[in-house]
Motif scaffolding. Structure first.
Motif, PDB file in Angstrom:
ATOM      1  N   ARG A   1      10.219 -15.777  -6.717  1.00 23.03           N
ATOM      2  CA  ARG A   1       8.837 -15.424  -7.051  1.00 23.03           C
ATOM      3  C   ARG A   1       8.672 -13.943  -7.353  1.00 23.03           C
ATOM      4  N   GLY A   2       9.604 -13.124  -6.881  1.00 22.37           N
ATOM      5  CA  GLY A   2       9.487 -11.674  -7.013  1.00 22.37           C
ATOM      6  C   GLY A   2       9.994 -10.995  -5.755  1.00 22.37           C
ATOM      7  N   TYR A   3       9.241 -10.052  -5.218  1.00 25.81           N
ATOM      8  CA  TYR A   3       9.671  -9.358  -4.008  1.00 25.81           C
ATOM      9  C   TYR A   3       8.469  -8.971  -3.151  1.00 25.81           C
ATOM     10  N   PHE A   4       8.782  -8.632  -1.892  1.00 29.67           N
ATOM     11  CA  PHE A   4       7.832  -8.029  -0.965  1.00 29.67           C
ATOM     12  C   PHE A   4       8.480  -6.744  -0.478  1.00 29.67           C
ATOM     13  N   SER A   5       7.680  -5.674  -0.365  1.00 30.12           N
ATOM     14  CA  SER A   5       8.194  -4.401   0.116  1.00 30.12           C
ATOM     15  C   SER A   5       7.140  -3.705   0.959  1.00 30.12           C
ATOM     16  N   GLU A   6       7.548  -3.222   2.100  1.00 27.94           N
ATOM     17  CA  GLU A   6       6.687  -2.392   2.942  1.00 27.94           C
ATOM     18  C   GLU A   6       6.827  -0.968   2.416  1.00 27.94           C
ATOM     19  N   THR A   7       5.809  -0.461   1.707  1.00 29.23           N
ATOM     20  CA  THR A   7       5.937   0.833   1.037  1.00 29.23           C
ATOM     21  C   THR A   7       5.546   2.014   1.913  1.00 29.23           C
ATOM     22  N   PHE A   8       4.810   1.768   2.981  1.00 34.46           N
ATOM     23  CA  PHE A   8       4.473   2.852   3.901  1.00 34.46           C
ATOM     24  C   PHE A   8       4.264   2.288   5.285  1.00 34.46           C
ATOM     25  N   ARG A   9       4.801   3.000   6.250  1.00 33.90           N
ATOM     26  CA  ARG A   9       4.629   2.655   7.656  1.00 33.90           C
ATOM     27  C   ARG A   9       4.584   3.966   8.424  1.00 33.90           C
ATOM     28  N   ALA A  10       3.461   4.254   9.058  1.00 34.25           N
ATOM     29  CA  ALA A  10       3.237   5.559   9.688  1.00 34.25           C
ATOM     30  C   ALA A  10       4.305   5.908  10.714  1.00 34.25           C
ATOM     31  N   ASP A  11       4.665   4.994  11.597  1.00 41.54           N
ATOM     32  CA  ASP A  11       5.633   5.335  12.640  1.00 41.54           C
ATOM     33  C   ASP A  11       6.991   5.713  12.044  1.00 41.54           C
TER      34      ASP A  11
END
Length: 187
Positions: A23-33
């Protein structure tokens, strides 16, 4: 997220992991910790986005001076660009040195640019969109710049870089040798 350091202290390349399927991709582009652990305790207060219609568009080199100095977390959300950062911290062992990275929607890479650096880019594809988080609100009085093509800095811009695309403001930016001291190095 992978974090890569450069020879110029403070700069970081963030490479988010992408989980892909048909289907494509998932990416966590920012995570404060994760950002705080890798880059410091800067807090973002504003998100900016810029579209450049033509390939070869040059924007920069820009920065904001004190008391509204900005750190920037930069990424390309459409197209591709050559992103450039120059150390303008007087007394820094890397003062006047630069680094450049290709940021694209395809590679998902992000560049952390702390305060004390001038930042600019050249688009590599038409209709390129750059998005960046900043650590201080925009201030017209603190909006400063540096000549994009300063021979002392010596950035080898892509062949498609078109100086005709420069804004009126960017055509008049000073050379590094004439830049007032806005930032000083501290370890």
């Amino acid at each position: 997220m992978e974090v890569v350091s450069f020879d110029i202290a403070g700069l970081k390349l963030l490479i988010p992991r992408r989980l892909s399927d048909d289907r494509g991709y998932f990416s966590e582009t920012f995570r404060a910790d994760a950002f705080f652990r890798s880059c410091g305790d800067d807090v973002f207060v504003q998100d900016n986005e810029s579209l450049s219609v033509r390939e070869g568009t040059i924007r920069g080199l820009h920065f904001q001076s004190k008391p509204h100095e900005q750190g920037k977390l930069v990424r390309c959300t459409r197209g591709a660009l050559f992103d450039v950062v120059v150390d303008i911290r007087h007394g820094s062992p890397t003062f006047g040195q630069w680094t450049g990275e290709v940021l694209s929607a395809a590679n998902g890479r992000q560049l952390w640019v702390p305060a004390g650096f001038a930042h600019g880019f050249c688009t590599l594809e038409p209709n390129t969109v750059i998005a960046y988080k900043v650590t201080a609100y925009y201030s017209a009085e603190c909006d400063k710049g540096l000549a994009w093509n300063d021979p002392e800095i010596g950035v080898p811009w892509p062949d498609i870089a078109d100086h005709e695309t420069l804004s009126a403001k960017d055509r008049k930016q000073p050379l590094l040798a004439n830049l007032p001291i806005y930032f000083s190095w501290s370890e």
